[in-house]
Scaffold this motif. Structure first.
Motif, PDB file in Angstrom:
ATOM      1  N   ASN A 176       0.822  -1.209   0.000  1.00  0.00           N
ATOM      2  CA  ASN A 176       0.000   0.000   0.000  1.00  0.00           C
ATOM      3  C   ASN A 176       0.854   1.255   0.000  1.00  0.00           C
ATOM      4  O   ASN A 176       0.487   2.263  -0.619  1.00  0.00           O
ATOM      5  CB  ASN A 176      -0.937   0.000   1.212  1.00  0.00           C
ATOM      6  CG  ASN A 176      -2.115  -0.934   1.027  1.00  0.00           C
ATOM      7  OD1 ASN A 176      -2.366  -1.420  -0.065  1.00  0.00           O
ATOM      8  ND2 ASN A 176      -2.835  -1.196   2.092  1.00  0.00           N
ATOM      9  N   LEU A 177       1.967   1.214   0.693  1.00  0.00           N
ATOM     10  CA  LEU A 177       2.895   2.345   0.660  1.00  0.00           C
ATOM     11  C   LEU A 177       3.381   2.557  -0.765  1.00  0.00           C
ATOM     12  O   LEU A 177       3.417   3.688  -1.261  1.00  0.00           O
ATOM     13  CB  LEU A 177       4.069   2.081   1.597  1.00  0.00           C
ATOM     14  CG  LEU A 177       5.182   3.136   1.603  1.00  0.00           C
ATOM     15  CD1 LEU A 177       4.655   4.495   2.058  1.00  0.00           C
ATOM     16  CD2 LEU A 177       6.340   2.686   2.495  1.00  0.00           C
ATOM     17  N   GLY A 178       3.751   1.473  -1.430  1.00  0.00           N
ATOM     18  CA  GLY A 178       4.200   1.585  -2.815  1.00  0.00           C
ATOM     19  C   GLY A 178       3.146   2.170  -3.727  1.00  0.00           C
ATOM     20  O   GLY A 178       3.440   3.025  -4.577  1.00  0.00           O
ATOM     21  N   LEU A 179       1.899   1.726  -3.553  1.00  0.00           N
ATOM     22  CA  LEU A 179       0.810   2.253  -4.387  1.00  0.00           C
ATOM     23  C   LEU A 179       0.622   3.745  -4.177  1.00  0.00           C
ATOM     24  O   LEU A 179       0.419   4.505  -5.132  1.00  0.00           O
ATOM     25  CB  LEU A 179      -0.488   1.518  -4.065  1.00  0.00           C
ATOM     26  CG  LEU A 179      -0.556   0.052  -4.497  1.00  0.00           C
ATOM     27  CD1 LEU A 179      -1.781  -0.625  -3.888  1.00  0.00           C
ATOM     28  CD2 LEU A 179      -0.583  -0.066  -6.016  1.00  0.00           C
ATOM     29  N   LEU A 180       0.688   4.174  -2.923  1.00  0.00           N
ATOM     30  CA  LEU A 180       0.508   5.592  -2.626  1.00  0.00           C
ATOM     31  C   LEU A 180       1.659   6.408  -3.223  1.00  0.00           C
ATOM     32  O   LEU A 180       1.430   7.469  -3.828  1.00  0.00           O
ATOM     33  CB  LEU A 180       0.426   5.784  -1.111  1.00  0.00           C
ATOM     34  CG  LEU A 180      -0.082   7.129  -0.589  1.00  0.00           C
ATOM     35  CD1 LEU A 180      -0.720   6.961   0.789  1.00  0.00           C
ATOM     36  CD2 LEU A 180       1.048   8.146  -0.507  1.00  0.00           C
ATOM     37  N   LEU A 181       2.881   5.908  -3.075  1.00  0.00           N
ATOM     38  CA  LEU A 181       4.040   6.620  -3.610  1.00  0.00           C
ATOM     39  C   LEU A 181       3.995   6.679  -5.133  1.00  0.00           C
ATOM     40  O   LEU A 181       4.280   7.716  -5.736  1.00  0.00           O
ATOM     41  CB  LEU A 181       5.323   5.926  -3.153  1.00  0.00           C
ATOM     42  CG  LEU A 181       5.635   5.994  -1.654  1.00  0.00           C
ATOM     43  CD1 LEU A 181       6.763   5.034  -1.298  1.00  0.00           C
ATOM     44  CD2 LEU A 181       5.983   7.415  -1.247  1.00  0.00           C
ATOM     45  N   GLU A 182       3.613   5.566  -5.756  1.00  0.00           N
ATOM     46  CA  GLU A 182       3.530   5.545  -7.224  1.00  0.00           C
ATOM     47  C   GLU A 182       2.467   6.517  -7.720  1.00  0.00           C
ATOM     48  O   GLU A 182       2.649   7.169  -8.758  1.00  0.00           O
ATOM     49  CB  GLU A 182       3.228   4.131  -7.713  1.00  0.00           C
ATOM     50  CG  GLU A 182       3.279   4.004  -9.223  1.00  0.00           C
ATOM     51  CD  GLU A 182       2.971   2.607  -9.723  1.00  0.00           C
ATOM     52  OE1 GLU A 182       3.015   2.407 -10.954  1.00  0.00           O
ATOM     53  OE2 GLU A 182       2.663   1.714  -8.894  1.00  0.00           O
ATOM     54  N   SER A 183       1.371   6.629  -6.981  1.00  0.00           N
ATOM     55  CA  SER A 183       0.277   7.504  -7.415  1.00  0.00           C
ATOM     56  C   SER A 183       0.693   8.966  -7.442  1.00  0.00           C
ATOM     57  O   SER A 183       0.098   9.756  -8.168  1.00  0.00           O
ATOM     58  CB  SER A 183      -0.936   7.325  -6.489  1.00  0.00           C
ATOM     59  OG  SER A 183      -0.686   7.873  -5.208  1.00  0.00           O
ATOM     60  N   ARG A 184       1.692   9.319  -6.666  1.00  0.00           N
ATOM     61  CA  ARG A 184       2.157  10.705  -6.679  1.00  0.00           C
ATOM     62  C   ARG A 184       3.446  10.876  -7.472  1.00  0.00           C
ATOM     63  O   ARG A 184       4.084  11.919  -7.431  1.00  0.00           O
ATOM     64  CB  ARG A 184       2.306  11.228  -5.256  1.00  0.00           C
ATOM     65  CG  ARG A 184       3.465  10.711  -4.475  1.00  0.00           C
ATOM     66  CD  ARG A 184       3.558  11.462  -3.134  1.00  0.00           C
ATOM     67  NE  ARG A 184       4.739  11.133  -2.411  1.00  0.00           N
ATOM     68  CZ  ARG A 184       4.769  10.863  -1.113  1.00  0.00           C
ATOM     69  NH1 ARG A 184       3.649  10.895  -0.406  1.00  0.00           N
ATOM     70  NH2 ARG A 184       5.897  10.579  -0.506  1.00  0.00           N
ATOM     71  N   GLY A 185       3.839   9.824  -8.207  1.00  0.00           N
ATOM     72  CA  GLY A 185       4.955   9.939  -9.130  1.00  0.00           C
ATOM     73  C   GLY A 185       6.305   9.529  -8.603  1.00  0.00           C
ATOM     74  O   GLY A 185       7.305   9.617  -9.335  1.00  0.00           O
TER      75      GLY A 185
END
Length: 324
Positions: A153-162
């Motif tokens: 989930n951390l990865g998904l959040l970080l990816e979503s902001r570039g």
């Protein structure tokens, strides 16, 4: 239960701390041996005498039986006694019945007690209401405690902001902990930069762990290598896991091979699952065999679901022409 087990249970009822623990350990042993009734009795007794995790274990038994109210009460006792899993389970049952205030309080309590899963669940709750900063902090705590979903989930959040680089590192940690969706996301990033062998391996891991999207992407990658049979097998696994994109892919393959019966069945399944392309291609099949009313209905469903091609299909039918 043996006579010694009964005597030990009696001493536990007298309130001796060592025997209270003995009753709890007896419950674990009986549970491992498959004696559910005996385990329930032991956990209930240990719970009555204040054992924190016995209340949680007893709650799990009640929840599995369908006694949601009894389970929540047991989890609440466990949480009040400082049991991290019990507090986390209290949060989950509260969330399931829509009590988000109680859920958040319980997740925060379990998180404070060091529970990794609770930190992840708290992060999801915070993210769902738009608190991305709080969510990221919670996911970081879960990740630091070794939680696979938390790292994912951390990865998904970080990816979503570039922040793809940091996201990839998080996906790798989650993948190492056995998280299927993280392996899928990692594979997608690797494929995007043309690291196809590593991407294939990542999607294979995702598929092996039961991830539907991983199975779908694995199918696409191996089809590009010329393994059509392997691709169909992978897409069948993805379909069995509920992924409508896989149904559409299967429908296209079956149709190209001349099996219109199987093709129609696959597109219908995609349609039933709410996919936009499923009814679009189903409409083409129906129109081809003269079922214009059925085709019109299918194209209309595709349009409602956002298909960019459905309106032109409907316009052609309305004008008396053919769309294919």
């Amino acid at each position: 239960m043996t006579n010694e087990d009964v005597r030990a249970d009696g001493r536990a009822l007298a309130g001796e701390p060592a025997e209270i623990e003995r009753a709890y350990e007896l419950g674990l042993d009986l549970l491992n041996r498959g004696d559910g009734a005996g385990a329930e009795h032991a956990f209930r007794r240990a719970d009555e005498l204040g054992h924190p995790n016995a209340a949680n274990r007893f709650g799990r038994i009640l929840e599995d039986r369908g006694d949601a109210a009894g389970a929540e009460a047991a989890y609440r006792r466990a949480a009040e006694r400082g049991d991290p899993p019990g507090a986390c389970n209290l949060g989950m049952v509260a969330k399931e019945r829509g009590d988000m205030v109680t859920a958040e309080t319980a997740f925060r309590r379990a998180d404070e007690l060091g529970n990794a899963a609770a930190a992840t669940l708290l992060g999801r709750l915070l993210q769902s209401r738009g608190d991305l900063v709080g969510a990221e902090v919670a996911y970081h705590r879960a990740d630091e405690r070794g939680d696979g979903p938390g790292a994912c989930n951390l990865g998904l959040l970080l990816e979503s902001r570039g922040d793809v680089t940091t996201a990839e590192a998080a996906y790798r940690r989650a993948d190492e902990r056995g998280n299927g969706y993280a392996a899928f996301r990692l594979g997608t990033l690797l494929e995007a930069r043309s690291e196809f062998a590593a991407a294939l391996a990542a999607q294979q891991r995702a598929d092996d762990r039961g991830d539907a999207s991983g199975a779908f992407n694995l199918g696409a990658l191996i089809r590009e290598r010329g393994d059509s049979a392997g691709a169909v097998a992978a897409w069948r696994r993805a379909s069995a896991r509920g992924l409508s994109r896989a149904d559409v892919a299967l429908g296209a393959v079956f149709g190209a091979g001349g099996d219109l019966v199987a093709s129609e069945a696959a597109f219908r399944l995609a349609d039933e699952r709410g996919d936009a392309n499923g009814p679009l291609f189903l409409g083409v099949i129906l129109e081809g065999r003269g079922d214009l009313a059925g085709a019109r209905d299918a194209y209309s469903r595709a349009l409602q679901r956002g298909s960019p091609h459905a309106q032109s299909k409907l316009d052609m039918l309305a004008g008396g022409g053919t769309t294919h």
